[in-house]
Scaffold this motif. Structure first.
Motif, PDB file in Angstrom:
ATOM      1  N   LYS A 268       0.822  -1.216   0.000  1.00 11.71           N
ATOM      2  CA  LYS A 268       0.000   0.000   0.000  1.00 11.71           C
ATOM      3  C   LYS A 268       0.856   1.266   0.000  1.00 11.71           C
ATOM      4  O   LYS A 268       0.335   2.361  -0.242  1.00 11.71           O
ATOM      5  CB  LYS A 268      -0.960  -0.007   1.197  1.00 11.71           C
ATOM      6  N   LEU A 269       2.159   1.127   0.252  1.00 12.31           N
ATOM      7  CA  LEU A 269       3.055   2.258   0.055  1.00 12.31           C
ATOM      8  C   LEU A 269       2.989   2.728  -1.400  1.00 12.31           C
ATOM      9  O   LEU A 269       3.005   3.928  -1.681  1.00 12.31           O
ATOM     10  CB  LEU A 269       4.494   1.871   0.402  1.00 12.31           C
ATOM     11  N   MET A 270       2.925   1.778  -2.321  1.00  8.62           N
ATOM     12  CA  MET A 270       2.860   2.130  -3.740  1.00  8.62           C
ATOM     13  C   MET A 270       1.501   2.719  -4.085  1.00  8.62           C
ATOM     14  O   MET A 270       1.407   3.666  -4.878  1.00  8.62           O
ATOM     15  CB  MET A 270       3.146   0.893  -4.599  1.00  8.62           C
ATOM     16  N   THR A 271       0.453   2.184  -3.505  1.00  9.99           N
ATOM     17  CA  THR A 271      -0.890   2.745  -3.722  1.00  9.99           C
ATOM     18  C   THR A 271      -0.938   4.191  -3.257  1.00  9.99           C
ATOM     19  O   THR A 271      -1.432   5.074  -3.959  1.00  9.99           O
ATOM     20  CB  THR A 271      -1.939   1.907  -2.963  1.00  9.99           C
ATOM     21  N   ALA A 272      -0.401   4.445  -2.067  1.00 12.34           N
ATOM     22  CA  ALA A 272      -0.391   5.811  -1.538  1.00 12.34           C
ATOM     23  C   ALA A 272       0.456   6.730  -2.411  1.00 12.34           C
ATOM     24  O   ALA A 272       0.090   7.883  -2.655  1.00 12.34           O
ATOM     25  CB  ALA A 272       0.140   5.809  -0.101  1.00 12.34           C
ATOM     26  N   LEU A 273       1.597   6.224  -2.891  1.00  8.53           N
ATOM     27  CA  LEU A 273       2.442   7.046  -3.755  1.00  8.53           C
ATOM     28  C   LEU A 273       1.688   7.480  -5.008  1.00  8.53           C
ATOM     29  O   LEU A 273       1.807   8.633  -5.451  1.00  8.53           O
ATOM     30  CB  LEU A 273       3.702   6.277  -4.152  1.00  8.53           C
ATOM     31  N   MET A 274       0.909   6.581  -5.573  1.00  7.58           N
ATOM     32  CA  MET A 274       0.134   6.930  -6.770  1.00  7.58           C
ATOM     33  C   MET A 274      -0.851   8.060  -6.471  1.00  7.58           C
ATOM     34  O   MET A 274      -1.099   8.932  -7.317  1.00  7.58           O
ATOM     35  CB  MET A 274      -0.610   5.705  -7.288  1.00  7.58           C
ATOM     36  N   VAL A 275      -1.402   8.074  -5.262  1.00 10.62           N
ATOM     37  CA  VAL A 275      -2.311   9.154  -4.861  1.00 10.62           C
ATOM     38  C   VAL A 275      -1.527  10.453  -4.668  1.00 10.62           C
ATOM     39  O   VAL A 275      -1.977  11.522  -5.095  1.00 10.62           O
ATOM     40  CB  VAL A 275      -3.073   8.776  -3.578  1.00 10.62           C
ATOM     41  N   PHE A 276      -0.364  10.376  -4.027  1.00  6.87           N
ATOM     42  CA  PHE A 276       0.462  11.581  -3.845  1.00  6.87           C
ATOM     43  C   PHE A 276       0.813  12.204  -5.189  1.00  6.87           C
ATOM     44  O   PHE A 276       0.782  13.435  -5.344  1.00  6.87           O
ATOM     45  CB  PHE A 276       1.755  11.232  -3.095  1.00  6.87           C
TER      46      PHE A 276
ATOM     47  N   THR B  94     -10.297   0.544 -13.430  1.00  8.96           N
ATOM     48  CA  THR B  94     -10.487  -0.720 -12.718  1.00  8.96           C
ATOM     49  C   THR B  94      -9.265  -0.965 -11.847  1.00  8.96           C
ATOM     50  O   THR B  94      -8.176  -0.404 -12.092  1.00  8.96           O
ATOM     51  CB  THR B  94     -10.638  -1.911 -13.684  1.00  8.96           C
ATOM     52  N   GLU B  95      -9.413  -1.806 -10.837  1.00  9.24           N
ATOM     53  CA  GLU B  95      -8.274  -2.117  -9.973  1.00  9.24           C
ATOM     54  C   GLU B  95      -7.179  -2.827 -10.772  1.00  9.24           C
ATOM     55  O   GLU B  95      -5.989  -2.608 -10.543  1.00  9.24           O
ATOM     56  CB  GLU B  95      -8.718  -2.976  -8.794  1.00  9.24           C
ATOM     57  N   GLU B  96      -7.588  -3.652 -11.729  1.00 11.56           N
ATOM     58  CA  GLU B  96      -6.609  -4.358 -12.560  1.00 11.56           C
ATOM     59  C   GLU B  96      -5.754  -3.381 -13.349  1.00 11.56           C
ATOM     60  O   GLU B  96      -4.518  -3.511 -13.400  1.00 11.56           O
ATOM     61  CB  GLU B  96      -7.329  -5.314 -13.500  1.00 11.56           C
ATOM     62  N   ASN B  97      -6.392  -2.387 -13.965  1.00 15.22           N
ATOM     63  CA  ASN B  97      -5.630  -1.376 -14.708  1.00 15.22           C
ATOM     64  C   ASN B  97      -4.718  -0.586 -13.775  1.00 15.22           C
ATOM     65  O   ASN B  97      -3.579  -0.259 -14.122  1.00 15.22           O
ATOM     66  CB  ASN B  97      -6.579  -0.417 -15.430  1.00 15.22           C
ATOM     67  N   PHE B  98      -5.219  -0.266 -12.602  1.00 10.22           N
ATOM     68  CA  PHE B  98      -4.433   0.493 -11.637  1.00 10.22           C
ATOM     69  C   PHE B  98      -3.211  -0.304 -11.194  1.00 10.22           C
ATOM     70  O   PHE B  98      -2.117   0.257 -11.050  1.00 10.22           O
ATOM     71  CB  PHE B  98      -5.296   0.848 -10.427  1.00 10.22           C
ATOM     72  N   ALA B  99      -3.376  -1.617 -10.988  1.00  7.92           N
ATOM     73  CA  ALA B  99      -2.245  -2.455 -10.591  1.00  7.92           C
ATOM     74  C   ALA B  99      -1.164  -2.442 -11.666  1.00  7.92           C
ATOM     75  O   ALA B  99       0.035  -2.418 -11.356  1.00  7.92           O
ATOM     76  CB  ALA B  99      -2.709  -3.881 -10.320  1.00  7.92           C
ATOM     77  N   GLN B 100      -1.580  -2.441 -12.928  1.00  9.23           N
ATOM     78  CA  GLN B 100      -0.612  -2.344 -14.011  1.00  9.23           C
ATOM     79  C   GLN B 100       0.103  -0.995 -13.991  1.00  9.23           C
ATOM     80  O   GLN B 100       1.316  -0.915 -14.212  1.00  9.23           O
ATOM     81  CB  GLN B 100      -1.304  -2.546 -15.355  1.00  9.23           C
TER      82      GLN B 100
ATOM     83  N   MET C 271       0.614   0.774 -11.309  1.00  7.69           N
ATOM     84  CA  MET C 271       1.529   0.685 -10.169  1.00  7.69           C
ATOM     85  C   MET C 271       2.846   0.013 -10.573  1.00  7.69           C
ATOM     86  O   MET C 271       3.936   0.496 -10.246  1.00  7.69           O
ATOM     87  CB  MET C 271       0.893  -0.116  -9.022  1.00  7.69           C
ATOM     88  N   THR C 272       2.730  -1.097 -11.285  1.00  8.95           N
ATOM     89  CA  THR C 272       3.915  -1.845 -11.696  1.00  8.95           C
ATOM     90  C   THR C 272       4.784  -1.013 -12.623  1.00  8.95           C
ATOM     91  O   THR C 272       6.012  -0.950 -12.461  1.00  8.95           O
ATOM     92  CB  THR C 272       3.501  -3.154 -12.387  1.00  8.95           C
ATOM     93  N   GLU C 273       4.153  -0.379 -13.604  1.00  4.37           N
ATOM     94  CA  GLU C 273       4.913   0.430 -14.557  1.00  4.37           C
ATOM     95  C   GLU C 273       5.618   1.597 -13.862  1.00  4.37           C
ATOM     96  O   GLU C 273       6.784   1.895 -14.146  1.00  4.37           O
ATOM     97  CB  GLU C 273       3.980   0.949 -15.651  1.00  4.37           C
ATOM     98  N   ARG C 274       4.921   2.237 -12.938  1.00  7.17           N
ATOM     99  CA  ARG C 274       5.524   3.364 -12.224  1.00  7.17           C
ATOM    100  C   ARG C 274       6.672   2.888 -11.329  1.00  7.17           C
ATOM    101  O   ARG C 274       7.720   3.555 -11.237  1.00  7.17           O
ATOM    102  CB  ARG C 274       4.465   4.087 -11.382  1.00  7.17           C
ATOM    103  N   ALA C 275       6.495   1.751 -10.686  1.00  5.13           N
ATOM    104  CA  ALA C 275       7.561   1.205  -9.849  1.00  5.13           C
ATOM    105  C   ALA C 275       8.813   0.939 -10.681  1.00  5.13           C
ATOM    106  O   ALA C 275       9.930   1.248 -10.255  1.00  5.13           O
ATOM    107  CB  ALA C 275       7.092  -0.078  -9.170  1.00  5.13           C
ATOM    108  N   HIS C 276       8.645   0.389 -11.859  1.00  2.00           N
ATOM    109  CA  HIS C 276       9.793   0.126 -12.722  1.00  2.00           C
ATOM    110  C   HIS C 276      10.449   1.426 -13.169  1.00  2.00           C
ATOM    111  O   HIS C 276      11.687   1.489 -13.297  1.00  2.00           O
ATOM    112  CB  HIS C 276       9.359  -0.707 -13.928  1.00  2.00           C
ATOM    113  N   GLU C 277       9.657   2.465 -13.403  1.00  2.00           N
ATOM    114  CA  GLU C 277      10.230   3.769 -13.752  1.00  2.00           C
ATOM    115  C   GLU C 277      11.102   4.305 -12.621  1.00  2.00           C
ATOM    116  O   GLU C 277      12.075   5.024 -12.865  1.00  2.00           O
ATOM    117  CB  GLU C 277       9.120   4.766 -14.068  1.00  2.00           C
TER     118      GLU C 277
ATOM    119  N   ALA D 187       9.318  -5.255  -8.537  1.00  2.00           N
ATOM    120  CA  ALA D 187       7.898  -5.017  -8.271  1.00  2.00           C
ATOM    121  C   ALA D 187       7.001  -5.613  -9.352  1.00  2.00           C
ATOM    122  O   ALA D 187       7.236  -5.445 -10.546  1.00  2.00           O
ATOM    123  CB  ALA D 187       7.636  -3.523  -8.141  1.00  2.00           C
ATOM    124  N   SER D 188       5.974  -6.320  -8.911  1.00  2.00           N
ATOM    125  CA  SER D 188       4.915  -6.826  -9.786  1.00  2.00           C
ATOM    126  C   SER D 188       3.632  -6.804  -8.973  1.00  2.00           C
ATOM    127  O   SER D 188       3.471  -7.586  -8.030  1.00  2.00           O
ATOM    128  CB  SER D 188       5.242  -8.253 -10.243  1.00  2.00           C
TER     129      SER D 188
END
Length: 381
Positions: A59-67, A136-142, A144-150, A156-157
């Motif tokens: 959820k650190l990554m989820t929160a980062l996406m909101v920030f 959708t949550e599925e799209n958001f998870a993707q 998240m993964t792409e941003r983590a790799h950036e 991260a997956s």
């Protein structure tokens, strides 16, 4: 011929295999990392590079996406988002998971949802922001993964926004530590939320599960995690006397064990670990023989600095060698990379730094080359 020059003044030249395999410090956690915030140096690692199930620590990554959405104007703190039946059903109390207790078909402000994610670990809050940002949550998870790799978090997956068990939902302890460092460094205006000990929503007060808050002086974040698959884990940070450490661990057997280990690891992070600078960029480390050069040898210097974190009792267990293919053949230009420093730490970490020529050495003239060739022939070279 591969030449090895040992750095006698800095290291112990040789170690037994058993010494290389075990650090003086260990933990019962299956995965653990201690990171120095200022330098980003890894002070300790146990399976730190291995992708693991992070549970709610993701959820650190989820929160980062909101920030980031707040920063670029997609959200304001008072932006009102809809609570879908999916978010309510899959993330609410009826699901048996951590929840913010959002009402179905209601609306919630982003500022409250952030606290629902961080303080209450609400799965429903995570799904609300996921659907708002990704459709959708599925799209958001993707996303998240792409941003983590950036951000360079290659392990991260993400399969969801909550940390719900999924074989495709993985990240390493080291990348979680780096993610925490990025949040602290980039979003100080929101990081304070991680130190809030309670949050009340819909008339229901819930408490932050971080066992270090109010117990360890200087602790101010970040996030717990627990599933049957992952065990009990924690991403934590604390600051003392101007120094900050980040501790990540996972795989503890109980909530009590997590609390005990969190305090032990964080205490050790400040009292037992420090950053060691083995070499500085430009430091002369030795010299290499030159064949057919106007000078018989050239000094070798480190192209970059090399520092790393280490337990104080492990300092005598560093193995380091200056390696080059020699003799070098003239001409050699200053700055030519001719070898490297190879370092192995007691906990098994390996690293290297390029080594370059510190001076230029020209090739001998025809007469000089002939003489050198004749001398080599006599020696049987």
């Amino acid at each position: 011929m591969r030449r090895l020059l040992c750095l006698f003044a800095l290291i112990t030249v040789s170690l037994s295999p058993s010494a290389l395999a075990q650090s003086a410090f260990d933990t019962r956690a299956s995965h653990a990392v201690i990171l120095d915030f200022e330098t980003g140096d890894v002070l300790f690692s146990k399976n730190g590079d291995e992708a693991m199930p992070p549970a709610s620590m993701s959820k650190l990554m989820t929160a980062l996406m909101v920030f980031e959405a707040l920063e670029d104007g997609r959200f304001e703190l008072d932006t009102s988002l809809p609570v879908s039946e999916n978010a309510w059903r899959r993330g609410g109390a009826a699901s048996g998971s951590s929840t913010m207790f959002l009402d179905v078909n209601s609306r919630a402000e982003v500022g409250d949802l952030i606290r629902g994610i961080i303080v209450q670990s609400g799965n429903d809050a995570c799904i609300v922001v996921a659907e708002a940002l990704g459709g959708t949550e599925e799209n958001f998870a993707q996303m998240m993964t792409e941003r983590a790799h950036e951000l360079g978090l290659e392990s991260a997956s993400f399969a969801n926004a909550t940390g719900w068990p999924d074989p495709d939902h993985r990240i390493s302890a080291l990348d979680l530590a780096r993610l925490a460092r990025h949040i602290i460094e980039t979003y100080p205006q929101y990081y304070d939320i991680y130190s809030e000990t309670e949050f009340t929503y819909n008339g229901i007060r819930q408490y932050n599960r971080n066992p270090l808050l109010g117990v360890f002086d200087g602790a101010d974040g970040l996030k717990t995690g627990h599933t049957e698959e992952s065990g009990y884990g924690l991403v934590a940070s604390a600051e003392r006397d101007g120094e900050r450490r980040i501790v990540v661990f996972n795989g503890m057997e109980s909530n009590r064990a997590r609390a005990d280990e969190s305090e032990r690891l964080m205490r050790a992070a400040f009292s037992e670990f420090s950053t060691v600078e083995l070499v500085e960029a430009g430091e002369v480390l030795g010299e290499a023989e030159i064949y057919l050069g106007v000078a018989p040898s050239v000094e070798l210097r480190a192209a970059d600095s090399l520092s790393f974190g280490l337990h104080r009792r492990d300092r005598d267990g560093i193995s380091a060698e200056l390696v080059y293919e020699g003799p070098l053949h003239a001409p050699v230009q200053e700055g030519d990379v001719v070898g490297q420093i190879e370092v192995t730490l007691p906990d098994g970490r390996e690293m290297s730094v390029p080594v370059e020529a510190a001076q230029s050495v020209a090739r001998k003239g025809a007469m000089g080359r002939a003489g050198a060739a004749f001398a080599r022939l006599i020696r049987g070279g």
